[in-house]
Design an enzyme around this catalytic site. Structure first.
Site, PDB file in Angstrom:
ATOM      1  CB  ILE A 197      37.662 -17.814 -27.063  1.00  0.00           C
ATOM      2  CG1 ILE A 197      38.084 -16.214 -26.964  1.00  0.00           C
ATOM      3  CG2 ILE A 197      36.225 -18.016 -27.076  1.00  0.00           C
ATOM      4  CD1 ILE A 197      38.227 -15.517 -28.171  1.00  0.00           C
ATOM      5  NE  ARG A 252      32.549 -11.770 -36.196  1.00  0.00           N
ATOM      6  CZ  ARG A 252      32.863 -11.332 -35.141  1.00  0.00           C
ATOM      7  NH1 ARG A 252      32.908 -11.904 -33.982  1.00  0.00           N
ATOM      8  NH2 ARG A 252      34.073 -10.422 -34.099  1.00  0.00           N
ATOM      9  CG  ASP A 285      26.697 -14.276 -27.942  1.00  0.00           C
ATOM     10  OD1 ASP A 285      25.683 -13.612 -27.670  1.00  0.00           O
ATOM     11  OD2 ASP A 285      27.746 -13.620 -28.293  1.00  0.00           O
ATOM     12  CD  GLU A 287      25.903 -10.622 -35.182  1.00  0.00           C
ATOM     13  OE1 GLU A 287      26.078 -11.254 -35.039  1.00  0.00           O
ATOM     14  OE2 GLU A 287      26.445  -9.660 -34.086  1.00  0.00           O
ATOM     15  CG  HIS A 306      27.924 -10.580 -31.713  1.00  0.00           C
ATOM     16  ND1 HIS A 306      27.669 -10.644 -32.883  1.00  0.00           N
ATOM     17  CD2 HIS A 306      28.697 -10.444 -30.617  1.00  0.00           C
ATOM     18  CE1 HIS A 306      29.876 -10.227 -32.436  1.00  0.00           C
ATOM     19  NE2 HIS A 306      29.775 -10.438 -31.111  1.00  0.00           N
ATOM     20  CB  SER A 347      33.222  -8.973 -25.654  1.00  0.00           C
ATOM     21  OG  SER A 347      32.626  -8.023 -26.510  1.00  0.00           O
TER      22      SER A 347
HETATM   23  C1  8YV Z   1      32.482  -7.977 -29.288  1.00  0.00           C
HETATM   24  C2  8YV Z   1      33.383 -10.039 -30.692  1.00  0.00           C
HETATM   25  O1  8YV Z   1      31.297  -7.287 -29.132  1.00  0.00           O
HETATM   26  O2  8YV Z   1      35.382  -8.828 -30.358  1.00  0.00           O
HETATM   27  C3  8YV Z   1      35.273  -9.653 -31.435  1.00  0.00           C
HETATM   28  O3  8YV Z   1      35.370 -10.332 -32.123  1.00  0.00           O
HETATM   29  O4  8YV Z   1      32.749 -10.871 -31.521  1.00  0.00           O
HETATM   30  C4  8YV Z   1      32.680  -9.504 -30.017  1.00  0.00           C
HETATM   31  O5  8YV Z   1      32.620 -10.117 -28.464  1.00  0.00           O
HETATM   32  C5  8YV Z   1      32.221  -7.084 -31.210  1.00  0.00           C
HETATM   33  O6  8YV Z   1      32.915  -7.714 -32.110  1.00  0.00           O
HETATM   34  C6  8YV Z   1      32.915  -5.929 -31.325  1.00  0.00           C
HETATM   35  O7  8YV Z   1      33.035  -5.026 -32.468  1.00  0.00           O
END
Ligand code: 8YV
Length: 325
Positions: free
Chosen positions: A161, A241, A265, A270, A288, A291
């Protein structure tokens, strides 16, 4: 006689296409109301299950792990981050753990850029002014923000990422600095400046993007001392995170003006985020969503299913097996 399908618990309500495949290939225990399981409820719900499809925030800590029935053999998390799963405790119970790398790289990097631009260009103040009927019209000095193009971007955590964030930032002609456990080969580094000690990178950051996983070493890494090392007017972006940031310190620096803005985000604890964020006009905040595209969430679910199917149906190792670090 047909063989009974292994039972798999879905701890959350996942996208329809994902649940359809889960139900076709397994004896699926779904959660259509998306109730959140606490540890004891999770243990109870996994009765007779061979697998668990879970998500970030689920309490798969050592205590839950110790109480899971012996039938549970794999936990496939619908996430790339797996700080919510005690992988060491799972190993002791001989439970495999898998995650969903790669498929959410682009969506998360896109959100990092949204956070960067939203923070720098005062998007929260602009949209609020408009939607509260307080826009009196264009003014020469209205909502002047921070220029992004050509600035220096420091990336903490240059995994998939982080690299995708760097690629996007290059389109803004940004100079990339990064810190990572290991230096990238030149082909991946693409001219970015590596800092073996992340603290040394901070003074070079007009923007700091956090893309490191949550580990004991990164917990509250962005603290008052390190924020003070950022140039005055810097902008902090967090799409990794929330726990990597000391909220009190970040909020204080946003209030004092040492930091111009933040784009965030992800939050510690949270959805019960630090109250101090709510009043900050210079914080561009998202719930958040890194994704959250249909394509990405389906791909994450399919990847989690690939792991469950490999392990429980084909007797193979899950392709995205994670190990305790
Ligand atoms: C997810 C994320 O939506 O994949 C990850 O680690 O932070 C997020 O994009 C979320 O954690 C789903 O479990």
């Amino acid at each position: 006689m047909t063989k009974r399908k292994p039972r798999v618990l879905a701890t959350r309500h996942f996208p329809p296409a994902v649940e359809a495949r889960l139900a076709a290939n397994f004896d699926a225990v779904l959660n259509p109301e998306d109730r959140l399981y606490d540890g004891p409820a999770l243990i109870k719900a996994t009765e007779g299950c061979a697998g668990i499809m879970c998500a970030a925030g689920d309490p798969l800590n050592a205590e839950t792990m110790a109480g899971l029935p012996a039938s549970v053999r794999i936990i496939a998390t619908f996430s790339v981050g797996y700080e919510h799963v005690d992988v060491g405790a799972a190993a002791k119970r001989n439970i495999a753990v898998s995650n969903t790398p790669d498929v959410l790289t682009d969506a998360t990097a896109d959100i990092a850029l949204l956070c960067m631009l939203g923070a720098a260009r005062r998007a929260h103040e602009g949209t609020t002014m408009l939607r509260t009927h307080n826009w009196v019209g264009w003014e020469p000095t209205q909502l002047m923000g921070t220029h992004v193009t050509g600035k220096r971007l420091g990336i903490l955590g240059m995994g998939r990422i982080g690299q995708a964030v760097a690629d996007r930032a290059r389109a803004f002609r940004m100079t990339i600095h990064y810190s990572n456990r290991t230096r990238l080969p030149p082909g991946l580094e693409k001219g970015a400046t590596f800092h073996a000690n992340a603290d040394d990178m901070l003074r070079h950051c007009d923007f700091l993007s956090i893309n490191a996983p949550m580990t004991p070493a990164t917990r509250k890494w962005v603290n008052a001392e390190r924020i003070a090392k950022l140039p005055k007017g810097a902008i902090v972006v967090n799409t990794a995170r929330g726990g990597v940031v000391d909220d009190e310190a970040l909020i204080a620096a946003l209030n004092s003006g040492h930091l111009a803005a933040a784009g965030i985000d992800v939050f510690d604890g949270e959805p019960k985020i630090h109250q101090g964020y709510y009043g900050l006009q210079n914080a561009f905040l998202l719930p958040h969503m890194g994704s959250a595209t249909t394509e990405t969430r389906n791909a994450m679910g399919f990847k989690a299913l690939d792991n469950l199917e490999a392990f429980l149906l084909k007797g193979e190792l899950p392709p995205d097996l994670v190990k305790a670090s």
